[in-house]
Design an enzyme around this catalytic site. Structure first.
Site, PDB file in Angstrom:
ATOM      1  CE1 TYR A  38      -9.612  -2.880   0.182  1.00  0.00           C
ATOM      2  CE2 TYR A  38      -8.693  -1.056  -1.080  1.00  0.00           C
ATOM      3  CZ  TYR A  38      -8.522  -2.125  -0.212  1.00  0.00           C
ATOM      4  OH  TYR A  38      -7.271  -2.439   0.253  1.00  0.00           O
ATOM      5  CG  ASN A  83      -3.780  -2.050   6.845  1.00  0.00           C
ATOM      6  OD1 ASN A  83      -3.674  -1.739   5.664  1.00  0.00           O
ATOM      7  ND2 ASN A  83      -4.790  -2.746   7.315  1.00  0.00           N
ATOM      8  CE  LYS A 115      -4.015  -2.162   2.239  1.00  0.00           C
ATOM      9  NZ  LYS A 115      -5.039  -2.029   3.327  1.00  0.00           N
ATOM     10  CG  HIS A 153      -5.438  -6.307  -0.294  1.00  0.00           C
ATOM     11  ND1 HIS A 153      -6.658  -6.385   0.316  1.00  0.00           N
ATOM     12  CD2 HIS A 153      -5.456  -7.208  -1.310  1.00  0.00           C
ATOM     13  CE1 HIS A 153      -7.400  -7.290  -0.327  1.00  0.00           C
ATOM     14  NE2 HIS A 153      -6.690  -7.808  -1.327  1.00  0.00           N
ATOM     15  CD  GLU A 206      -8.966  -9.446  -3.608  1.00  0.00           C
ATOM     16  OE1 GLU A 206      -7.805  -9.784  -3.272  1.00  0.00           O
ATOM     17  OE2 GLU A 206      -9.849  -9.130  -2.786  1.00  0.00           O
TER      18      GLU A 206
HETATM   19  P1  ATP Z   1      -7.111  -5.907   3.334  1.00  0.00           P
HETATM   20  O1  ATP Z   1      -8.481  -6.193   2.713  1.00  0.00           O
HETATM   21  O2  ATP Z   1      -6.553  -4.554   2.981  1.00  0.00           O
HETATM   22  O3  ATP Z   1      -6.146  -7.017   3.139  1.00  0.00           O
HETATM   23  P2  ATP Z   1      -8.155  -6.749   5.858  1.00  0.00           P
HETATM   24  O4  ATP Z   1      -8.790  -7.878   5.113  1.00  0.00           O
HETATM   25  O5  ATP Z   1      -7.272  -7.076   7.019  1.00  0.00           O
HETATM   26  O6  ATP Z   1      -7.304  -5.828   4.904  1.00  0.00           O
HETATM   27  P3  ATP Z   1     -10.702  -5.431   5.746  1.00  0.00           P
HETATM   28  O7  ATP Z   1     -11.693  -5.578   6.850  1.00  0.00           O
HETATM   29  O8  ATP Z   1     -10.920  -6.144   4.464  1.00  0.00           O
HETATM   30  O9  ATP Z   1      -9.260  -5.742   6.350  1.00  0.00           O
HETATM   31  O10 ATP Z   1     -10.575  -3.867   5.457  1.00  0.00           O
HETATM   32  C1  ATP Z   1      -9.957  -3.424   4.251  1.00  0.00           C
HETATM   33  C2  ATP Z   1      -9.059  -2.253   4.568  1.00  0.00           C
HETATM   34  O11 ATP Z   1      -9.854  -1.162   4.989  1.00  0.00           O
HETATM   35  C3  ATP Z   1      -8.067  -2.479   5.714  1.00  0.00           C
HETATM   36  O12 ATP Z   1      -6.892  -3.122   5.330  1.00  0.00           O
HETATM   37  C4  ATP Z   1      -7.788  -1.060   6.140  1.00  0.00           C
HETATM   38  O13 ATP Z   1      -6.831  -0.442   5.268  1.00  0.00           O
HETATM   39  C5  ATP Z   1      -9.139  -0.394   5.947  1.00  0.00           C
HETATM   40  N1  ATP Z   1      -9.883  -0.379   7.197  1.00  0.00           N
HETATM   41  C6  ATP Z   1     -10.508  -1.422   7.801  1.00  0.00           C
HETATM   42  N2  ATP Z   1     -11.099  -1.047   8.943  1.00  0.00           N
HETATM   43  C7  ATP Z   1     -10.865   0.283   9.073  1.00  0.00           C
HETATM   44  C8  ATP Z   1     -11.212   1.271  10.038  1.00  0.00           C
HETATM   45  N3  ATP Z   1     -11.934   0.950  11.113  1.00  0.00           N
HETATM   46  N4  ATP Z   1     -10.785   2.544   9.840  1.00  0.00           N
HETATM   47  C9  ATP Z   1     -10.060   2.864   8.731  1.00  0.00           C
HETATM   48  N5  ATP Z   1      -9.691   1.978   7.773  1.00  0.00           N
HETATM   49  C10 ATP Z   1     -10.092   0.713   7.943  1.00  0.00           C
HETATM   50 MG    MG Z   2      -9.946  -7.585   3.329  1.00  0.00          MG
END
Ligand code: ATP
Ligand code: MG
Length: 140
Positions: A51, A114, A11, A117, A128
């Site tokens: 997303y 974070n 990211k 992804h 994806e």
């Molecule tokens: P990713 O899909 O990016 O691999 P993930 O599966 O761990 O991460 P998801 O629940 O799919 O998490 O959320 C997608 C992304 O949205 C997260 O990686 C993060 O960047 C963002 N995100 C999730 N929760 C929050 C939140 N509470 N506040 C801000 N951003 C968030």
């Molecule tokens: Mg995810």
């Protein structure tokens, strides 16, 4: 156990801090092989499509603006149980909850920025990968 392919993104918070190589070393150290990789600057529309599953969530705007703000590195990773293995090396979404030695524990800034992804299922991995790569860009 079976050989799988999963989709990964390094990211903008990580590419900005010059962490592409450090993260790739952690992926490879976990036994994942990078069989496709390119650095792109996603449009806002591309990020919104990627997303779309999160479009009702309160952080959707913040997330898609962040993902289109600066370059990312999109990747296809291959290996034994690649989907689960990648999620393990990534660590929890919130870096404060991530296990020591994971990418997010070592490098993530916060729950939004974070660093990586990773696909959450084999089915989503296929969707994806196809969203970002043509077949001839993937060399296993
Ligand atoms: P990713 O899909 O990016 O691999 P993930 O599966 O761990 O991460 P998801 O629940 O799919 O998490 O959320 C997608 C992304 O949205 C997260 O990686 C993060 O960047 C963002 N995100 C999730 N929760 C929050 C939140 N509470 N506040 C801000 N951003 C968030
Ligand atoms: Mg995810």
């Amino acid at each position: 156990m079976s050989i799988e392919r999963t989709f990964s993104i390094i990211k903008p918070d990580a590419t900005r801090r010059n962490l592409t190589g450090a993260i790739n070393a952690m992926l490879e150290g976990a036994g994942l092989r990078i069989i496709a990789q390119k650095r792109i600057h996603m449009s806002l529309e591309k990020a919104q499509g990627f997303y779309a599953v999160h479009k009702e969530r309160p952080f959707f705007g913040e997330l898609t603006e962040f993902m289109s703000s600066e370059p990312v590195v999109v990747q296809v990773l291959e290996g034994e149980d690649a989907v689960v293995k990648n999620r393990e090396v990534m660590g929890a979404t919130n870096p404060e909850e991530a296990t020591e030695g994971t990418i997010r524990k070592e490098h993530a800034l916060n729950i939004g920025e974070n660093s990586v992804h990773g696909s959450d299922s084999l089915e989503n991995a296929g969707i994806e990968i196809a969203y970002f790569f043509n077949d001839d860009e993937i060399v296993g």
